[in-house]
Design an enzyme around this catalytic site. Structure first.
Site, PDB file in Angstrom:
ATOM      1  N   GLY A 101      27.893  27.687  -7.904  1.00  0.00           N
ATOM      2  CA  GLY A 101      26.575  27.338  -7.384  1.00  0.00           C
ATOM      3  C   GLY A 101      26.110  28.214  -6.228  1.00  0.00           C
ATOM      4  O   GLY A 101      26.614  28.101  -5.112  1.00  0.00           O
TER       5      GLY A 101
ATOM      6  N   ASP B  24      12.576  29.025 -12.458  1.00  0.00           N
ATOM      7  CA  ASP B  24      13.490  28.308 -13.349  1.00  0.00           C
ATOM      8  C   ASP B  24      12.814  27.855 -14.639  1.00  0.00           C
ATOM      9  O   ASP B  24      13.492  27.470 -15.600  1.00  0.00           O
ATOM     10  CB  ASP B  24      14.101  27.097 -12.632  1.00  0.00           C
ATOM     11  CG  ASP B  24      15.231  27.493 -11.696  1.00  0.00           C
ATOM     12  OD1 ASP B  24      15.689  28.658 -11.774  1.00  0.00           O
ATOM     13  OD2 ASP B  24      15.659  26.650 -10.892  1.00  0.00           O
TER      14      ASP B  24
END
Length: 401
Positions: free
Chosen positions: A67, A286
């Site tokens: 992440g 995204d």
């Protein structure tokens, strides 16, 4: 619409909000969090924070896994915490993504951070201290995660964060505003748990499904309406709305939901048009993999700008999308900050074998393409665990229904 024929899709909590809320619980004040997503990124950050809370010696290693958001947020927290002394690391793939601008910014405030292997890449040795704070400059064009990391840690500093005009993010700006909003929410005195919204980024593949299957109605459970959402990716409703996908927010005995369906006539009209639609995706990167894939399969020409930053994600998403969609015959082009499709398609032999390239957004976009067309396969499907482990279970509800 017959409710019995309408499929309800359950989305995870927003991992972007979750990451910010988990850090805020260490910088602003403890508060119970509700609807934390059960995904790799959130679990890895939560585990590192639990180790952080436990204290211990200088040999501790905090592995943030895959992440980038988690790594950047945790680094700023650790460098700003008097009690911290340890090593921060991550996967080999994440080591290739930018971290130097954040290290440089923290060092300018007095942070003690040492590269243990290659200069500019984790692992990092961090000895926390109370930072002075104040003015910080970041290079233009960076992900908003760098500014958000500094802002989240700033309650631990002697002075508040001051960002110069050029340091305020120009890329993914809504995510920086989300950071401000989450901090404000968690700073308010409230004994109730902080409810993490369902993830609008995770909704994007289902908007893709709607555009590729006009007339198919679905319900996306527990999505917060646009005017109340903290998430910039709530723009998905308006963005896909430009291509004929409508979103209606309703509520029944089971709670709130968004009903989503594409108008076949509108999609057909856009497909018949020879003019590409032009959009700036700088604020919502995204959404690009699902949008690009949906538009190609719907036959809608496009030119998207503001996508250069996508080259620094889990994969180079611009190059990856061009490669993977070429397997279905689509001929896309790209510039430094753009990706486009002008309607060119060639014949391909065999059945497409798509590859996720270890990227959860690519995996979901290609999986929807396989599900709707009934053609092809995808390797690296497990990449969806980064943000949405239950994705394939939810997608299967829509197939042959």
């Amino acid at each position: 619409m017959d409710s019995e024929s309408t499929v309800t899709v359950c989305l995870p909590g927003s991992k972007s909000i979750a990451a910010r809320a988990l850090i805020c619980c260490r910088t602003i004040g403890r508060r119970k969090l509700s609807n934390l997503p059960d995904c790799d990124d959130t679990r890895e950050l939560a585990a590192a924070l639990d180790l952080f809370d436990a204290g211990g010696g200088s040999e501790r290693v905090f592995n943030l896994g895959t992440g980038a958001t988690s790594l950047r947020f945790f680094l700023a927290l650790a460098a700003s915490s008097l009690c911290f002394d340890g090593v921060i690391d991550c996967t080999d793939a994440l080591r290739q993504r930018p971290i130097r601008p954040l290290v440089d910014a923290l060092r300018s405030l007095g942070a003690d951070i040492e590269y243990l292997a290659e200069e500019g890449r984790p692992p990092l040795r961090v000895r926390g201290r109370r930072l002075d704070g104040g003015a910080v400059e970041l290079p233009d064009g960076l992900s908003s995660q760098f500014a958000s990391a500094l802002l989240l840690a700033s309650p631990l500093w002697n002075r508040p964060l001051e960002l110069s005009g050029k340091s305020i993010p120009s890329v993914s700006r809504p995510y920086f505003e989300m950071t401000r909003d989450v901090m404000q929410c968690l700073s308010e005195s409230n004994s109730m748990p902080f409810m993490i919204e369902s993830d609008w980024s995770a909704a994007a593949p289902f908007y893709q499904f709607a555009l590729m299957r006009p007339g198919k109605v679905m319900r996306l459970a527990r999505l917060v309406a646009l005017e109340r959402s903290l998430q910039g990716d709530s723009a998905a409703a308006a963005l896909f709305g430009r291509f004929g996908v409508t979103t209606v927010f309703e509520e029944d005995a089971d709670g709130a939901y968004a009903e989503v369906v594409a108008d076949p006539a509108r999609v057909a009209a856009l497909s018949a048009s020879g003019s590409p639609l032009r959009l700036d995706m700088r604020d919502t990167p995204d959404l690009v993999p699902s949008l690009v894939t949906a538009l190609c399969f719907a036959g809608i020409r496009f030119e998207l700008t503001g996508v250069g930053h996508l080259r620094l994600k889990e994969s180079d998403r611009v190059t990856t999308l061009i490669l993977e969609l070429s397997k279905a015959g689509f001929v896309l082009s790209a510039g430094e900050d753009s990706i486009a499709w002008h309607g060119e398609r060639v014949d391909v032999d065999g059945v497409p074998e798509y590859d996720s390239h270890g990227d959860h957004r690519i995996a979901m976009a290609m999986a929807v393409a396989v599900a709707v067309t009934g053609k092809g396969s995808i390797t690296g499907k497990e990449a969806v665990g980064k943000s949405f482990p239950g994705f394939f279970e939810e997608l299967s509800k829509l197939i042959d229904r």
